[in-house]
Write a protein that holds these residues in place. Structure first.
Motif, PDB file in Angstrom:
ATOM      1  N   THR A 193      -5.543  -4.831  -3.706  1.00 40.43           N
ATOM      2  CA  THR A 193      -5.131  -3.671  -2.664  1.00 40.43           C
ATOM      3  C   THR A 193      -3.962  -4.735  -1.424  1.00 40.43           C
ATOM      4  O   THR A 193      -3.377  -4.182  -1.492  1.00 40.43           O
ATOM      5  CB  THR A 193      -6.117  -2.971  -2.007  1.00 40.43           C
ATOM      6  N   VAL A 194      -4.695  -6.087  -1.548  1.00 34.46           N
ATOM      7  CA  VAL A 194      -3.703  -6.682  -0.558  1.00 34.46           C
ATOM      8  C   VAL A 194      -1.949  -6.875  -0.606  1.00 34.46           C
ATOM      9  O   VAL A 194      -1.951  -6.639  -0.173  1.00 34.46           O
ATOM     10  CB  VAL A 194      -4.821  -7.882  -0.237  1.00 34.46           C
ATOM     11  N   PRO A 195      -2.078  -7.646  -1.862  1.00 36.64           N
ATOM     12  CA  PRO A 195      -1.177  -7.667  -2.022  1.00 36.64           C
ATOM     13  C   PRO A 195       0.110  -6.657  -2.164  1.00 36.64           C
ATOM     14  O   PRO A 195       1.386  -7.038  -1.452  1.00 36.64           O
ATOM     15  CB  PRO A 195      -0.428  -8.931  -3.189  1.00 36.64           C
ATOM     16  N   LEU A 196      -0.604  -5.376  -2.322  1.00 39.94           N
ATOM     17  CA  LEU A 196      -0.016  -3.978  -2.391  1.00 39.94           C
ATOM     18  C   LEU A 196       0.410  -4.227  -0.809  1.00 39.94           C
ATOM     19  O   LEU A 196       1.387  -3.000  -0.394  1.00 39.94           O
ATOM     20  CB  LEU A 196      -0.282  -3.276  -2.875  1.00 39.94           C
ATOM     21  N   LEU A 197      -0.071  -3.691  -0.099  1.00 37.87           N
ATOM     22  CA  LEU A 197      -0.430  -3.393   1.093  1.00 37.87           C
ATOM     23  C   LEU A 197       0.292  -3.900   2.170  1.00 37.87           C
ATOM     24  O   LEU A 197       1.371  -3.434   2.539  1.00 37.87           O
ATOM     25  CB  LEU A 197      -2.139  -3.417   2.187  1.00 37.87           C
ATOM     26  N   ILE A 198       0.503  -5.576   1.963  1.00 35.54           N
ATOM     27  CA  ILE A 198       1.493  -6.608   2.788  1.00 35.54           C
ATOM     28  C   ILE A 198       3.303  -5.888   2.415  1.00 35.54           C
ATOM     29  O   ILE A 198       3.794  -5.955   3.700  1.00 35.54           O
ATOM     30  CB  ILE A 198       0.872  -7.679   2.911  1.00 35.54           C
ATOM     31  N   SER A 199       3.250  -5.833   1.095  1.00 34.03           N
ATOM     32  CA  SER A 199       4.113  -6.071   0.770  1.00 34.03           C
ATOM     33  C   SER A 199       4.516  -4.774   0.565  1.00 34.03           C
ATOM     34  O   SER A 199       6.059  -4.268   1.489  1.00 34.03           O
ATOM     35  CB  SER A 199       4.299  -6.489  -0.774  1.00 34.03           C
ATOM     36  N   GLY A 200       4.163  -3.345   1.248  1.00 36.06           N
ATOM     37  CA  GLY A 200       4.294  -1.799   1.225  1.00 36.06           C
ATOM     38  C   GLY A 200       4.558  -2.093   2.901  1.00 36.06           C
ATOM     39  O   GLY A 200       5.472  -1.513   2.893  1.00 36.06           O
ATOM     40  N   LEU A 201       3.788  -3.255   3.955  1.00 37.21           N
ATOM     41  CA  LEU A 201       4.328  -2.503   5.120  1.00 37.21           C
ATOM     42  C   LEU A 201       5.973  -3.414   5.214  1.00 37.21           C
ATOM     43  O   LEU A 201       6.959  -3.028   5.928  1.00 37.21           O
ATOM     44  CB  LEU A 201       3.436  -4.096   5.997  1.00 37.21           C
ATOM     45  N   ALA A 202       6.456  -4.850   4.646  1.00 39.25           N
ATOM     46  CA  ALA A 202       7.203  -4.813   4.268  1.00 39.25           C
ATOM     47  C   ALA A 202       8.771  -4.179   3.594  1.00 39.25           C
ATOM     48  O   ALA A 202       9.741  -3.860   4.071  1.00 39.25           O
ATOM     49  CB  ALA A 202       7.621  -6.327   3.125  1.00 39.25           C
TER      50      ALA A 202
END
Lengths: 428, 306
Positions: free
Chosen positions: A100-109
């Motif tokens: 979830t972590v990379p998806l979450l941060i890149s989703g914010l981007a």
């Protein structure tokens, strides 16, 4: 700036936004209804947002089920495996959070750029460059552990921002559409990163092909739960959710960014420099993307691997849209896609579903989100047919709606994203 | 071996055509007022469809035809979203791209049980032009090009002719400049745009099929490598006109061909960096030459009759 001053500033800004929307819609009959409709289309209320989230996910999963059967898999088994493979045990749950972590941060981007009316489809490339920067810095700089972590994270953010800089400048000052330029930067990033860790590249490890040297253990993100791969990147992701939410909705900077996305002309009228705002939004978006990559390197792999990302930056578009561009919504959407990702291996073994199905589901999610305004329009028309003589929405309604300020690029296809080009050009 | 030779020209043509075909698609769509950044996904779908039908029937021409039909379908899907349902054009296109990339990658192992690459299928053979192929030097050109290459040239001229020399083209361009004016002049904007977007899908899919059954003889997941986006860059760089756009595609194709050739001629230059050439070139072109006010005025704007 004290908290009180800043909150008053925000309130004044909301009035400004309301005014700008009014100016924008004057001459239209019933502009208030229009604003309400747009808010509704974006899922203005919490209940509406949750409902549209659930419906979108359901629709995407149902549409992709025939493919599961086609691939020889069993749909019911696949759903079973999906749950078991992602949340069936503490270890599986930890792995789901890791995904979830990379998806979450890149989703914010993606979302941050979207709020400014920019479609940053280059998150994938920025993520790769961020990961590469963190990997190179971590493997080469002789710094003590904790300091090196901070330097690596900063390097990741800087790398991502750097990769967003050229598209940002071209968009802000020359009016070149960011979709084309960020895609070009993606392919340049893929080829460049492959070269840098290729046998003839300068940063390739002596023991591991297509990777940088290992980062010392002390300089990696600590593991949160022993026995799992769950690392402190999760905490960083949660902090970023709060930080982005605070920035977007509680600071003048975030407000000018959203106003530029909602109505560049009004933003200009309010004294906001549109090119500067575009530059800022794009660089912040790139920095977030770079962080997403750095976290993978520092928390998960301990080094940069070529082609480590299965397309986080592209799935992030689905994450951001499914989350209706709100940081909390994005966290929920990232959890959904993290579940799909972490169960992918399990699904393949248990139900014969290939990993690429995750890509199909994200595409379908984006498609359904795109169709949402139309579906809502249809629903409204049906309702209007039932109650022909409905009064115009009252100003109170308007206030309520504006309190949950609308991610306009999504709600109004006619607006910022497609028009960004013309608008920026008009500023020059 | 000289780097400048007839083989280089042929390689450049082979690598320019799969950008020219989606460029024509993008041109038709954007001139009608719909931004189509889904060319990449449509190319992938076309590429796989061509291989599937060439595999099933043994006739690559049927594969090519099937690819065009698949393009019409994916184009119609985008048209349904953007024109009929008035969804955001960039978001809807992204959906098509994601589904196209995911679906084609997922279908290869489903159909053949292999991962990533399909087995070899019948490909379109070169067309030997009688007489011309006997010529010294240039004869090689007329021995190695296929009918599809000649067909692409005909399509370029055809699209230019229809868009800029016929009433149909004028009507289409009117929709792209001002949908309201076109509507008041009695043009069915929705229908025109729908057809234009569907057709653009067919062109893009032909570009994908060109990669899979003209240049190669198999489909590989993600094989388009951003050519659909290079076509968009060429479109912008060519200011939404046919010939400058085609010229840009030729330059990209040449850069690609040079990158491939220098691998043999100058193996010291890192291969991966050379592969980035067309993209860097496209970026530089966009940065330096793009002026303002060149896009069709109504591109990206939805239209609904009041």
């Amino acid at each position: 700036m004290s908290a009180r001053v800043s909150s008053r500033r925000t309130r004044i800004d909301e009035e400004l936004l309301r005014e700008s929307l009014e100016i924008n819609r004057r001459g239209h009959n019933g502009w208030r209804a229009e604003v309400l409709a747009r808010a509704a289309a974006a899922g203005g209320t919490a209940a509406g947002r949750i409902l549209s989230f659930v419906l979108t996910v359901l629709a995407a999963v149902i549409v992709s089920l025939p493919l599961v059967y086609l691939s020889g898999g069993d749909g019911a088994l696949a759903l079973d495996a999906l749950i078991a493979g992602s949340w069936g045990s503490p270890i599986a749950a930890a792995e789901t959070l890791v995904q979830t972590v990379p998806l979450l941060i890149s989703g914010l981007a993606v979302a941050l750029a979207f709020h400014a009316g920019l479609f940053n489809i280059g998150v994938e490339g920025q993520l790769v460059v961020g990961a590469l920067s963190a990997g190179i810095v971590g493997a080469t700089l002789p710094l003590p552990g904790p300091i090196l972590i901070v330097v690596c994270v900063a390097a990741g953010a800087a790398g991502g921002a750097l990769w967003a800089l050229i598209p940002a400048l071209l968009k802000a000052y020359r009016g070149v559409h960011e979709v084309v330029t960020t895609i070009m930067m993606n392919y340049i990033a893929f080829n460049l990163s492959t070269f840098l860790v290729s046998p003839s590249g300068p940063f390739v490890s002596s023991s591991q092909p297509s990777a940088t040297e290992k980062i010392p253990i002390e300089a990696r993100l600590p593991i949160l739960v022993p026995g799992t791969r769950l690392h402190a990147g999760l905490i960083l992701a949660i902090v970023l959710v709060i930080a982005v939410a605070w920035y977007l909705y509680r600071t003048p900077g975030g407000f000018s960014l959203r106003l530029t996305g909602a109505n560049p002309r009004a933003a200009r009228g309010a004294g906001i420099s549109v090119p500067q705002t575009i530059l800022r939004a794009m660089l912040l978006s790139g920095a977030l993307a770079g962080l997403a990559g750095a976290v993978q390197v520092l928390g998960l792999f301990g080094r940069y691997f070529d082609a480590f990302s299965p397309g986080y930056g592209f799935d992030a578009i689905a994450v951001a849209l499914l989350g209706a561009l709100s940081p909390v919504g994005i966290a929920a959407a990232a959890l959904f896609f993290g579940t799909l990702d972490s169960s992918a291996v399990y699904l393949q073994a248990q139900a014969g579903v290939s990993r690429e199905m995750v890509g199909v589901v994200s595409g379908l999610v984006v498609g359904f989100v795109a169709a949402q305004p139309a579906i809502l329009r249809l629903l409204r028309r049906l309702r209007a047919r039932k109650a022909r003589t409905r009064p115009n929405p009252s100003p109170d309604d308007l206030d309520r709606v504006l309190a949950t300020v609308v991610p306009v690029p999504l709600a109004d296809p006619d607006d910022a994203i497609s028009h960004g080009l013309a608008e920026t050009e008009a500023t020059r | 071996m000289s780097i400048l030779s007839m083989s280089l020209v042929i390689a450049a043509i082979h690598l320019a055509v799969p950008i020219i075909l989606p460029l024509l698609g993008g041109l038709i769509s954007e001139r009608s007022g719909v931004m189509n950044i889904a060319l990449e996904g449509m190319m992938l779908v076309g590429g796989l469809t061509a291989v599937v039908f060439s595999f099933l029937t043994g006739d690559p021409w049927l594969g090519l035809a099937a690819a065009a039909v698949s393009g019409l379908i994916s184009g119609a899907a985008l048209a349904l979203l953007t024109v009929t349902l008035r969804a955001n054009q960039v978001v809807a296109s992204t959906a098509i791209n994601l589904v196209g990339a995911g679906l084609t990658a997922a279908l290869v192992p489903i159909i053949w049980g292999t991962d990533g690459t399909t087995p070899s299928v019948a490909k379109i053979p070169p067309f030997v032009v009688p007489g011309l192929s006997e010529l010294p030097v240039v004869g090689q050109l007329f021995r190695e090009l296929t009918l599809v290459d000649y067909g692409t040239f005909v399509l370029v001229v055809g699209v230019w002719w229809v868009l800029f020399r016929t009433d149909t083209g004028l009507r289409l361009r009117a929709c792209g400049e001002s949908a309201e004016s076109a509507d008041s002049a009695g043009i069915d904007v929705v229908r025109t745009r729908f057809v234009a977007v569907a057709l653009s899908g067919a062109f893009a899919a032909l570009g994908g099929a060109y990669l899979s059954i003209v240049i190669l003889d198999a489909f590989q997941a993600g094989m388009t490598q951003g050519r659909g986006y290079l076509a968009l860059a060429a479109l912008v760089f060519g200011k939404w006109r046919v010939w400058p756009g085609v010229a840009a595609c030729v330059v990209f194709g040449l850069a690609d061909a040079l990158a491939l050739r220098s691998q043999i001629v100058a193996p010291d230059i890192p291969h991966d960096l050379l592969l980035a050439m067309p993209y860097i070139l496209a970026l530089v072109a966009l940065a330096t030459f793009v002026g303002k006010g060149t896009a069709p005025a109504a591109v990206g704007k939805e239209f609904a009759r009041a």
